[in-house]
Design a protein around this motif. Structure first.
Motif, PDB file in Angstrom:
ATOM      1  N   LEU A 263     -13.111  29.592  -6.143  1.00 44.60           N
ATOM      2  CA  LEU A 263     -13.513  30.035  -7.475  1.00 44.60           C
ATOM      3  C   LEU A 263     -13.000  31.452  -7.735  1.00 44.60           C
ATOM      4  CD1 LEU A 263     -15.114  29.529 -10.085  1.00 44.60           C
ATOM      5  CD2 LEU A 263     -17.092  30.504  -8.926  1.00 44.60           C
ATOM      6  N   VAL A 264     -13.163  32.332  -6.756  1.00 46.60           N
ATOM      7  CA  VAL A 264     -12.635  33.700  -6.889  1.00 46.60           C
ATOM      8  C   VAL A 264     -11.113  33.661  -7.012  1.00 46.60           C
ATOM      9  CG1 VAL A 264     -12.400  35.926  -5.714  1.00 46.60           C
ATOM     10  CG2 VAL A 264     -14.587  34.729  -5.674  1.00 46.60           C
ATOM     11  N   THR A 265     -10.462  32.813  -6.219  1.00 49.90           N
ATOM     12  CA  THR A 265      -9.000  32.687  -6.285  1.00 49.90           C
ATOM     13  C   THR A 265      -8.553  32.250  -7.673  1.00 49.90           C
ATOM     14  OG1 THR A 265      -8.918  32.086  -3.953  1.00 49.90           O
ATOM     15  CG2 THR A 265      -6.995  31.537  -5.268  1.00 49.90           C
ATOM     16  N   LEU A 266      -9.221  31.254  -8.232  1.00 48.91           N
ATOM     17  CA  LEU A 266      -8.845  30.781  -9.566  1.00 48.91           C
ATOM     18  C   LEU A 266      -9.066  31.855 -10.632  1.00 48.91           C
ATOM     19  CD1 LEU A 266     -10.109  27.104  -9.445  1.00 48.91           C
ATOM     20  CD2 LEU A 266      -7.743  27.893  -9.551  1.00 48.91           C
ATOM     21  N   ILE A 267     -10.118  32.642 -10.506  1.00 49.26           N
ATOM     22  CA  ILE A 267     -10.354  33.731 -11.459  1.00 49.26           C
ATOM     23  C   ILE A 267      -9.256  34.781 -11.348  1.00 49.26           C
ATOM     24  CG2 ILE A 267     -11.903  35.664 -12.004  1.00 49.26           C
ATOM     25  CD1 ILE A 267     -14.239  33.766 -11.234  1.00 49.26           C
ATOM     26  N   VAL A 268      -8.903  35.145 -10.122  1.00 52.91           N
ATOM     27  CA  VAL A 268      -7.819  36.128  -9.923  1.00 52.91           C
ATOM     28  C   VAL A 268      -6.510  35.572 -10.461  1.00 52.91           C
ATOM     29  CG1 VAL A 268      -6.431  37.302  -8.162  1.00 52.91           C
ATOM     30  CG2 VAL A 268      -8.918  37.286  -7.973  1.00 52.91           C
TER      31      VAL A 268
ATOM     32  N   GLU B  37      -1.822  40.928  -6.140  1.00 56.13           N
ATOM     33  CA  GLU B  37      -0.838  39.856  -5.968  1.00 56.13           C
ATOM     34  C   GLU B  37      -0.931  39.174  -4.611  1.00 56.13           C
ATOM     35  OE1 GLU B  37       3.181  40.652  -7.028  1.00 56.13           O
ATOM     36  OE2 GLU B  37       2.612  41.716  -8.854  1.00 56.13           O
ATOM     37  N   VAL B  38      -1.420  39.884  -3.600  1.00 57.55           N
ATOM     38  CA  VAL B  38      -1.552  39.268  -2.278  1.00 57.55           C
ATOM     39  C   VAL B  38      -2.953  38.709  -2.046  1.00 57.55           C
ATOM     40  CG1 VAL B  38       0.275  40.649  -1.246  1.00 57.55           C
ATOM     41  CG2 VAL B  38      -2.072  41.454  -1.135  1.00 57.55           C
ATOM     42  N   LEU B  39      -3.868  38.978  -2.966  1.00 57.61           N
ATOM     43  CA  LEU B  39      -5.238  38.498  -2.813  1.00 57.61           C
ATOM     44  C   LEU B  39      -5.358  36.971  -2.847  1.00 57.61           C
ATOM     45  CD1 LEU B  39      -8.134  39.417  -2.381  1.00 57.61           C
ATOM     46  CD2 LEU B  39      -8.377  39.569  -4.865  1.00 57.61           C
TER      47      LEU B  39
ATOM     48  N   ILE C  90       1.938  26.087  -9.768  1.00 57.61           N
ATOM     49  CA  ILE C  90       1.896  25.829  -8.325  1.00 57.61           C
ATOM     50  C   ILE C  90       0.677  26.457  -7.650  1.00 57.61           C
ATOM     51  CG2 ILE C  90       3.086  26.275  -6.134  1.00 57.61           C
ATOM     52  CD1 ILE C  90       5.696  25.666  -7.606  1.00 57.61           C
ATOM     53  N   PRO C  91       0.358  27.740  -7.889  1.00 53.71           N
ATOM     54  CA  PRO C  91      -0.846  28.282  -7.227  1.00 53.71           C
ATOM     55  C   PRO C  91      -2.133  27.566  -7.639  1.00 53.71           C
ATOM     56  CG  PRO C  91       0.475  30.059  -8.159  1.00 53.71           C
ATOM     57  CD  PRO C  91       1.069  28.771  -8.626  1.00 53.71           C
ATOM     58  N   TYR C  92      -2.194  27.138  -8.879  1.00 54.51           N
ATOM     59  CA  TYR C  92      -3.376  26.409  -9.343  1.00 54.51           C
ATOM     60  C   TYR C  92      -3.471  25.053  -8.643  1.00 54.51           C
ATOM     61  CZ  TYR C  92      -3.750  29.865 -13.063  1.00 54.51           C
ATOM     62  OH  TYR C  92      -3.898  31.034 -13.760  1.00 54.51           O
ATOM     63  N   LEU C  93      -2.347  24.375  -8.471  1.00 53.25           N
ATOM     64  CA  LEU C  93      -2.345  23.078  -7.786  1.00 53.25           C
ATOM     65  C   LEU C  93      -2.728  23.226  -6.316  1.00 53.25           C
ATOM     66  CD1 LEU C  93       0.852  21.479  -9.367  1.00 53.25           C
ATOM     67  CD2 LEU C  93      -1.539  20.952  -9.877  1.00 53.25           C
TER      68      LEU C  93
ATOM     69  N   PRO D 142      -3.258  34.468  -1.860  1.00 45.57           N
ATOM     70  CA  PRO D 142      -2.932  33.820  -0.584  1.00 45.57           C
ATOM     71  C   PRO D 142      -3.928  34.142   0.531  1.00 45.57           C
ATOM     72  CG  PRO D 142      -0.979  34.843  -1.509  1.00 45.57           C
ATOM     73  CD  PRO D 142      -2.126  35.267  -2.344  1.00 45.57           C
ATOM     74  N   ILE D 143      -4.449  35.369   0.531  1.00 39.99           N
ATOM     75  CA  ILE D 143      -5.445  35.732   1.541  1.00 39.99           C
ATOM     76  C   ILE D 143      -6.711  34.895   1.351  1.00 39.99           C
ATOM     77  CG2 ILE D 143      -6.996  37.576   2.305  1.00 39.99           C
ATOM     78  CD1 ILE D 143      -4.680  39.546   1.684  1.00 39.99           C
ATOM     79  N   LEU D 144      -7.153  34.765   0.109  1.00 43.26           N
ATOM     80  CA  LEU D 144      -8.351  33.967  -0.168  1.00 43.26           C
ATOM     81  C   LEU D 144      -8.126  32.493   0.161  1.00 43.26           C
ATOM     82  CD1 LEU D 144      -9.532  35.601  -3.504  1.00 43.26           C
ATOM     83  CD2 LEU D 144     -10.598  35.805  -1.258  1.00 43.26           C
ATOM     84  N   MET D 145      -6.912  31.991  -0.088  1.00 44.30           N
ATOM     85  CA  MET D 145      -6.622  30.594   0.254  1.00 44.30           C
ATOM     86  C   MET D 145      -6.656  30.390   1.762  1.00 44.30           C
ATOM     87  SD  MET D 145      -3.717  29.310  -2.363  1.00 44.30           S
ATOM     88  CE  MET D 145      -3.956  29.394  -4.124  1.00 44.30           C
ATOM     89  N   PHE D 146      -6.147  31.362   2.516  1.00 40.41           N
ATOM     90  CA  PHE D 146      -6.183  31.235   3.979  1.00 40.41           C
ATOM     91  C   PHE D 146      -7.628  31.245   4.472  1.00 40.41           C
ATOM     92  CE2 PHE D 146      -6.330  33.140   8.222  1.00 40.41           C
ATOM     93  CZ  PHE D 146      -5.646  32.153   8.924  1.00 40.41           C
ATOM     94  N   ILE D 147      -8.447  32.145   3.944  1.00 41.47           N
ATOM     95  CA  ILE D 147      -9.855  32.189   4.354  1.00 41.47           C
ATOM     96  C   ILE D 147     -10.571  30.900   3.926  1.00 41.47           C
ATOM     97  CG2 ILE D 147     -12.027  33.457   4.169  1.00 41.47           C
ATOM     98  CD1 ILE D 147     -10.337  35.995   3.747  1.00 41.47           C
TER      99      ILE D 147
END
Length: 150
Positions: A92-97, A59-61, A113-116, A63-68
């Protein structure tokens, strides 16, 4: 032939500056968020005093990937190809997760919202990649630089 070269350079400049203008608020927002969490961690001993305990890592992955990914956007300001590839790969990894963790459904506005946010990060990454591809040089190209034709 020369007219086509001018059109390509003009298109590349537009893509380059649009990517920079689009990514600047994303980078600035991420820096402000990071500074706020860091300041809370220094003053209170915890980054987020309202955090819920025992949250699964999945669940926290995102936001971490978006920050990176925003770090990738910052890298793209200097090295377009490297930063663009880093941003796109992480998103791409974020969208898969997100797809497996929060499939679209239920409340469509809240689940979208996370997808947008991912799409908002992907667009400048794609523009940086297109700009580097159109320049024909790859990384560290500057706007208006003269290529040697020899």
């Amino acid at each position: 032939m020369a007219n086509q070269r001018v059109d390509t350079d003009l298109w590349r400049k537009w893509a380059h500056w649009l990517a920079r203008i689009w990514s600047a608020p994303i980078i600035l927002y991420s820096l402000i968020m990071f500074a706020g969490y860091f300041w809370d961690w220094v003053t209170n001993g915890t980054a987020d005093p309202y955090a819920v305990e025992n949250v699964p890592f999945i669940e926290v992955l995102p936001p971490i990937l978006m920050f990176i990914s925003t770090i990738g956007l910052a890298i793209a300001w200097r090295r377009e190809k490297t930063g663009g590839l880093l941003t796109l790969g992480l998103q791409l990894v974020t969208l898969i997760v997100l797809f497996f963790e929060r499939p679209l459904g239920g409340d469509p506005f809240r689940s979208a919202i996370p997808y947008l946010l991912s799409v908002a990060i992907i667009v400048p990454g794609v523009l940086f990649l297109l700009s580097s591809w159109r320049s024909g040089e790859g990384d560290a190209t500057l706007i208006g630089s003269q290529r040697s034709s020899g």
